[in-house]
Design a protein around this motif. Structure first.
Motif, PDB file in Angstrom:
ATOM      1  N   ASP A  82       0.833  -1.202   0.000  1.00  0.00           N
ATOM      2  CA  ASP A  82       0.000   0.000   0.000  1.00  0.00           C
ATOM      3  C   ASP A  82       0.870   1.255   0.000  1.00  0.00           C
ATOM      4  OD1 ASP A  82       0.903   0.218   2.679  1.00  0.00           O
ATOM      5  OD2 ASP A  82      -0.880  -0.786   3.433  1.00  0.00           O
ATOM      6  N   ALA A  83       0.203   2.407  -0.088  1.00  0.00           N
ATOM      7  CA  ALA A  83       0.925   3.674  -0.235  1.00  0.00           C
ATOM      8  C   ALA A  83       1.769   4.005   0.987  1.00  0.00           C
ATOM      9  CB  ALA A  83      -0.072   4.806  -0.519  1.00  0.00           C
ATOM     10  N   VAL A  84       1.241   3.750   2.180  1.00  0.00           N
ATOM     11  CA  VAL A  84       1.998   4.119   3.384  1.00  0.00           C
ATOM     12  C   VAL A  84       3.253   3.256   3.526  1.00  0.00           C
ATOM     13  CG1 VAL A  84       0.050   5.113   4.631  1.00  0.00           C
ATOM     14  CG2 VAL A  84       0.500   2.656   4.824  1.00  0.00           C
ATOM     15  N   THR A  85       3.173   2.007   3.086  1.00  0.00           N
ATOM     16  CA  THR A  85       4.361   1.143   3.123  1.00  0.00           C
ATOM     17  C   THR A  85       5.395   1.619   2.110  1.00  0.00           C
ATOM     18  OG1 THR A  85       3.043  -0.759   3.827  1.00  0.00           O
ATOM     19  CG2 THR A  85       5.195  -1.220   2.854  1.00  0.00           C
ATOM     20  N   ILE A  86       4.938   1.988   0.921  1.00  0.00           N
ATOM     21  CA  ILE A  86       5.860   2.526  -0.086  1.00  0.00           C
ATOM     22  C   ILE A  86       6.561   3.771   0.457  1.00  0.00           C
ATOM     23  CG2 ILE A  86       6.041   3.580  -2.375  1.00  0.00           C
ATOM     24  CD1 ILE A  86       3.648   1.807  -3.195  1.00  0.00           C
ATOM     25  N   ASP A  87       5.809   4.663   1.047  1.00  0.00           N
ATOM     26  CA  ASP A  87       6.399   5.883   1.617  1.00  0.00           C
ATOM     27  C   ASP A  87       7.422   5.546   2.694  1.00  0.00           C
ATOM     28  OD1 ASP A  87       5.200   7.918   0.117  1.00  0.00           O
ATOM     29  OD2 ASP A  87       3.411   7.956   1.381  1.00  0.00           O
ATOM     30  N   ALA A  88       7.086   4.596   3.582  1.00  0.00           N
ATOM     31  CA  ALA A  88       7.990   4.221   4.666  1.00  0.00           C
ATOM     32  C   ALA A  88       9.296   3.646   4.129  1.00  0.00           C
ATOM     33  CB  ALA A  88       7.311   3.212   5.592  1.00  0.00           C
ATOM     34  N   VAL A  89       9.203   2.789   3.114  1.00  0.00           N
ATOM     35  CA  VAL A  89      10.403   2.181   2.534  1.00  0.00           C
ATOM     36  C   VAL A  89      11.254   3.229   1.831  1.00  0.00           C
ATOM     37  CG1 VAL A  89      11.217   0.559   0.760  1.00  0.00           C
ATOM     38  CG2 VAL A  89       9.381  -0.113   2.325  1.00  0.00           C
ATOM     39  N   CYS A  90      10.610   4.094   1.065  1.00  0.00           N
ATOM     40  CA  CYS A  90      11.356   5.130   0.343  1.00  0.00           C
ATOM     41  C   CYS A  90      12.029   6.102   1.314  1.00  0.00           C
ATOM     42  CB  CYS A  90      10.434   5.879  -0.613  1.00  0.00           C
ATOM     43  SG  CYS A  90       9.885   4.879  -2.017  1.00  0.00           S
ATOM     44  N   ASP A  91      11.351   6.448   2.388  1.00  0.00           N
ATOM     45  CA  ASP A  91      11.956   7.317   3.405  1.00  0.00           C
ATOM     46  C   ASP A  91      13.173   6.647   4.036  1.00  0.00           C
ATOM     47  OD1 ASP A  91      10.033   9.241   2.952  1.00  0.00           O
ATOM     48  OD2 ASP A  91       8.803   8.699   4.688  1.00  0.00           O
ATOM     49  N   ALA A  92      13.057   5.337   4.298  1.00  0.00           N
ATOM     50  CA  ALA A  92      14.153   4.611   4.935  1.00  0.00           C
ATOM     51  C   ALA A  92      15.361   4.459   4.013  1.00  0.00           C
ATOM     52  CB  ALA A  92      13.671   3.234   5.391  1.00  0.00           C
ATOM     53  N   LEU A  93      15.111   4.409   2.706  1.00  0.00           N
ATOM     54  CA  LEU A  93      16.202   4.217   1.744  1.00  0.00           C
ATOM     55  C   LEU A  93      16.758   5.531   1.194  1.00  0.00           C
ATOM     56  CD1 LEU A  93      14.791   1.223  -0.351  1.00  0.00           C
ATOM     57  CD2 LEU A  93      16.525   1.139   1.457  1.00  0.00           C
ATOM     58  N   ALA A  94      16.034   6.615   1.407  1.00  0.00           N
ATOM     59  CA  ALA A  94      16.443   7.910   0.845  1.00  0.00           C
ATOM     60  C   ALA A  94      17.850   8.277   1.306  1.00  0.00           C
ATOM     61  CB  ALA A  94      15.458   8.992   1.260  1.00  0.00           C
ATOM     62  N   GLY A  95      18.670   8.684   0.361  1.00  0.00           N
ATOM     63  CA  GLY A  95      20.031   9.101   0.675  1.00  0.00           C
ATOM     64  C   GLY A  95      21.027   7.972   0.789  1.00  0.00           C
ATOM     65  N   SER A  96      20.578   6.720   0.650  1.00  0.00           N
ATOM     66  CA  SER A  96      21.509   5.592   0.777  1.00  0.00           C
ATOM     67  C   SER A  96      22.443   5.505  -0.422  1.00  0.00           C
ATOM     68  CB  SER A  96      20.741   4.274   0.926  1.00  0.00           C
ATOM     69  OG  SER A  96      20.092   3.929  -0.280  1.00  0.00           O
ATOM     70  N   GLY A  97      21.976   5.951  -1.590  1.00  0.00           N
ATOM     71  CA  GLY A  97      22.793   5.882  -2.794  1.00  0.00           C
ATOM     72  C   GLY A  97      22.981   4.480  -3.336  1.00  0.00           C
ATOM     73  N   LEU A  98      22.224   3.514  -2.826  1.00  0.00           N
ATOM     74  CA  LEU A  98      22.407   2.124  -3.234  1.00  0.00           C
ATOM     75  C   LEU A  98      21.644   1.819  -4.527  1.00  0.00           C
ATOM     76  CD1 LEU A  98      21.932   0.439   0.250  1.00  0.00           C
ATOM     77  CD2 LEU A  98      24.072   0.561  -1.048  1.00  0.00           C
TER      78      LEU A  98
END
Length: 268
Positions: A82-98
């Motif tokens: 769902d959308a909230v899970t997508i947002d949570a994952v993207c927030d957690a990965l933001a800036g990782s550069g992976l």
């Protein structure tokens, strides 16, 4: 063992797809698999009976602890629900550069919906710009592009259309088209390339999308170029389908442990 892959996806209690298939594929290709589970599913080869989402704070914690300790060389995402899970994952990965292999899981092999229809726009807006490569099947590509994809020519155009949404590369899988040959289309900034292989006549194809995306992620984590990783991943999946054990009454699992040299790069 070389290359670390963080897999962010749902669990398949039947073991054929999801986190279970991801771990097996990454391990079979000589890389290391860590996980952040987004949801639990109760399913077998005939379908999904129930889905139990993981609390978002716990999902974020899984990602943070994995990245801060073991680290990762590539991330693979699967079922995000769902959308909230997508947002949570993207927030957690933001800036990782992976590097990120994004498999936009929407519907299970048996037909159960694994992504809310309202979350498609969030996936396009948040996840796709973070991805190194997107790996949709035809129904997923149709939902993301808003266009029907009835043939190979349209597949090539659709892959290019998907790139305009912010992802630098798309591997569009053509297994849903009928015919004796399966075509996959890889679109990058360098152009479009079509891979083909003979269709394998079998019902044991559960988890092929998860397996292919994770195999690509393993290659990227090991320093392969995208094209090289795709070629090896396709060869691995084909071998795993051919040696499927035949389990279950429905769409059975692949043989993820199929004997294959992880260093082999061979077009089918």
């Amino acid at each position: 063992m070389r290359g670390r892959v963080l897999i962010v996806a749902g669990s398949d209690s039947g073991g054929g797809a999801g986190i279970q298939a991801d771990i097996k594929a990454v391990t079979a290709l000589g890389a290391y698999a860590a996980t952040a589970v987004t949801a639990l599913t109760a399913q077998d080869t005939e379908g999904v009976r129930a889905v139990h989402p993981v609390p978002l704070d716990f999902l974020r914690l899984q990602i943070r602890m994995s990245l801060e300790d073991i680290g990762a060389d590539c991330v693979k995402t699967g079922m995000l629900a769902d959308a909230v899970t997508i947002d949570a994952v993207c927030d957690a990965l933001a800036g990782s550069g992976l590097p990120l292999v994004a498999d936009p899981v929407m519907v299970a092999k048996g037909g159960a919906r694994l992504l809310d229809t309202g979350a498609v726009e969030t996936l396009k807006r948040r996840l796709m710009p973070l991805a190194t490569v997107l790996t949709p099947n035809l129904p997923e590509a149709e939902a993301l592009s808003g266009m029907a994809i009835p043939d190979l020519e349209t597949m090539q155009h659709a892959a290019e259309v998907l790139m305009t949404l912010g992802v630098p590369a798309v591997l569009l899988k053509g297994g849903h088209l009928e015919g004796p040959v399966v075509h996959d289309v890889l679109a990058t900034e360098e152009g479009v390339e079509v891979f083909e292989s003979p269709r394998i006549d079998t019902r044991h194809t559960h988890g092929t999308g998860c397996t292919l995306a994770s195999a690509i992620a393993a290659g990227l984590a090991q320093g392969m170029g995208l094209r090289e990783a795709v070629i090896r991943a396709r060869a691995y999946v084909a071998a795993a389908i051919r040696s499927a054990p035949g389990f279950g009454r429905g769409h059975g699992p692949l043989d993820h442990g199929v004997t294959m040299d992880p260093g082999r790069v061979a077009a089918l």
